[in-house]
Design a protein around this motif. Structure first.
Motif, PDB file in Angstrom:
ATOM      1  N   TRP A   1      35.902 -17.186 -35.946  1.00 47.94           N
ATOM      2  CA  TRP A   1      36.931 -16.754 -36.807  1.00 47.94           C
ATOM      3  C   TRP A   1      38.276 -16.836 -35.914  1.00 47.94           C
ATOM      4  CZ3 TRP A   1      35.209 -12.763 -41.138  1.00 47.94           C
ATOM      5  CH2 TRP A   1      33.945 -13.507 -41.636  1.00 47.94           C
ATOM      6  N   GLU A   2      38.982 -17.702 -36.261  1.00 41.92           N
ATOM      7  CA  GLU A   2      40.383 -18.013 -35.671  1.00 41.92           C
ATOM      8  C   GLU A   2      41.546 -17.034 -36.266  1.00 41.92           C
ATOM      9  OE1 GLU A   2      40.776 -20.619 -32.735  1.00 41.92           O
ATOM     10  OE2 GLU A   2      38.776 -19.671 -33.004  1.00 41.92           O
ATOM     11  N   LEU A   3      41.375 -16.878 -37.547  1.00 41.30           N
ATOM     12  CA  LEU A   3      42.455 -16.257 -38.183  1.00 41.30           C
ATOM     13  C   LEU A   3      41.919 -15.565 -39.242  1.00 41.30           C
ATOM     14  CD1 LEU A   3      45.444 -15.647 -38.200  1.00 41.30           C
ATOM     15  CD2 LEU A   3      46.033 -17.846 -39.189  1.00 41.30           C
ATOM     16  N   SER A   4      41.738 -14.232 -39.584  1.00 46.29           N
ATOM     17  CA  SER A   4      41.115 -13.597 -40.526  1.00 46.29           C
ATOM     18  C   SER A   4      41.671 -12.267 -40.894  1.00 46.29           C
ATOM     19  CB  SER A   4      39.747 -13.271 -40.079  1.00 46.29           C
ATOM     20  OG  SER A   4      39.020 -12.354 -40.936  1.00 46.29           O
ATOM     21  N   GLY A   5      41.857 -12.051 -42.165  1.00 45.29           N
ATOM     22  CA  GLY A   5      42.012 -10.615 -42.643  1.00 45.29           C
ATOM     23  C   GLY A   5      41.194 -10.210 -43.439  1.00 45.29           C
ATOM     24  N   VAL A   6      39.861 -10.596 -43.380  1.00 44.54           N
ATOM     25  CA  VAL A   6      38.720  -9.964 -43.997  1.00 44.54           C
ATOM     26  C   VAL A   6      38.235  -8.543 -43.435  1.00 44.54           C
ATOM     27  CG1 VAL A   6      36.231 -10.178 -44.477  1.00 44.54           C
ATOM     28  CG2 VAL A   6      37.875 -12.135 -44.345  1.00 44.54           C
ATOM     29  N   ALA A   7      38.194  -7.706 -44.329  1.00 45.39           N
ATOM     30  CA  ALA A   7      38.039  -6.205 -43.694  1.00 45.39           C
ATOM     31  C   ALA A   7      36.866  -6.225 -43.024  1.00 45.39           C
ATOM     32  CB  ALA A   7      37.718  -5.407 -45.112  1.00 45.39           C
ATOM     33  N   GLY A   8      36.925  -5.621 -41.776  1.00 48.94           N
ATOM     34  CA  GLY A   8      35.955  -5.313 -40.882  1.00 48.94           C
ATOM     35  C   GLY A   8      36.083  -6.528 -39.784  1.00 48.94           C
ATOM     36  N   ASP A   9      36.799  -7.343 -40.205  1.00 53.70           N
ATOM     37  CA  ASP A   9      36.968  -8.712 -38.998  1.00 53.70           C
ATOM     38  C   ASP A   9      38.396  -9.188 -39.142  1.00 53.70           C
ATOM     39  OD1 ASP A   9      34.167  -9.392 -37.911  1.00 53.70           O
ATOM     40  OD2 ASP A   9      33.640  -9.618 -40.191  1.00 53.70           O
TER      41      ASP A   9
END
Length: 322
Positions: free
Chosen positions: A39-47
């Motif tokens: 995962w190069e660019l993530s705003g996913v909660a927990g990640d």
């Protein structure tokens, strides 16, 4: 404010279908032989991604957006999505076949999960000679036929298989059944969502010996049952210009093949710009700083940028905006 091009630490995900190409071909530091996703660019909660360069090193993407929302995202992006980063950028290595799956639409995901749906695209970076994707059905089918195929374990007989080669590009709309096949390394651009309905998994078991969860009931009203040949993307590969790949409501992606330096005026864009380096290396410079990235690396250029210089003798990039 010094909002230079931002590189983030990759978030590596072990998967039972993963392999080692993210290390051998893209230079990631792997601690397992079963790494399936970076995962190069993530705003996913927990990640949530963490900055890896410059004065903001160690700062999360979420914190940066909270401090500089319009400067990072762009006014129009902020108005549409709020402070949630709207796309997720990945590299995926499938040593084995992934499960057959689909993703819900925005409307269904909002109703069921209070989240975005998931439309995505794939750019093939490497593929074994016999590598295949599953995308959609061979022909139009009914809901009843689909349900019957699950009962009879004949779903794979209904599916459309696509042989793939390096640089092939595919657009996967929400609701389209699909799977990445063994022997494929790809770049994925998608809406920020981790909502996946797994419908068939070859009766595989996880590390604890359990069959993985299927989402049979959830999938029935989420699937597109019509065959639609709308998934393979044709595009030009003219050098030193942005060649359009995908332009959908959730992201815009261009293919750029460089053999010299180019200057990009983005003063009217009103969006961040992401570059995924898929070959070679390139120095990316905006009004506030620069960074060199190589194959397998990703950089976020904040929306406050007016001009971007791409400096290289040879590189291939995916350029992503909203």
């Amino acid at each position: 404010m010094n909002l230079y091009p931002l590189k983030f630490y990759p978030i590596l995900k072990e998967r039972l279908w993963g392999g080692t190409k993210l290390g051998t071909l893209l230079g990631k530091e792997l601690e397992s032989d079963l790494v399936g996703e970076s995962w190069e660019l993530s705003g996913v909660a927990g990640d949530v991604s963490i900055v890896a360069n410059g004065s903001f090193k160690g700062t999360s993407l979420t914190d940066l957006i909270n401090r500089f929302p319009e400067e990072i995202l762009g006014k129009s992006v902020l108005e549409r999505f709020g402070k949630e980063f709207p796309i997720l950028i990945k590299f995926i290595d499938a040593q084995k076949d992934l499960s057959i799956q689909l993703h819900p639409s925005d409307k269904l995901a909002r109703k069921r999960h209070n989240s975005f749906g998931k439309t995505e695209m794939w750019y093939i970076m490497d593929a074994d000679n016999d590598a295949e994707l599953i995308i959609g059905f061979k022909e139009d089918i009914s809901k009843e036929t689909y349900v019957e195929s699950l009962k009879n374990d004949t779903l794979t007989d209904l599916l459309n298989y696509e042989n793939v080669s390096e640089s092939d590009t595919y657009f996967i709309s929400a609701g389209k059944i699909h799977a990445i096949g063994a022997g494929i390394l790809l770049a994925e651009i998608q809406q920020t969502s981790d909502q996946t309905y797994r419908v068939y998994d070859y009766n595989r078991k996880d590390a604890q010996g359990n069959l993985r969860e299927l989402h049979t009931e959830l999938s029935i009203d989420a699937i597109s049952y019509d065959r639609q040949d709308d998934f393979k993307v044709s595009y030009r590969q003219e050098a030193n210009v942005a060649n359009p790949l995908v332009n959908c409501p959730y992201f815009k992606t261009n293919f750029i093949s460089l053999n010299k330096n180019i200057q990009c005026d983005v003063s009217d864009q009103d969006s961040f710009t992401i570059y995924m380096c898929i070959d070679g290396k390139v120095l990316i410079k905006n009004d506030f700083g620069s960074i060199l990235i190589k194959k397998g690396e990703t950089v976020l250029v904040p929306a406050i940028t007016s001009n971007i210089l791409l400096s290289t003798k040879r590189a291939k990039l995916l350029e992503i905006t909203i």
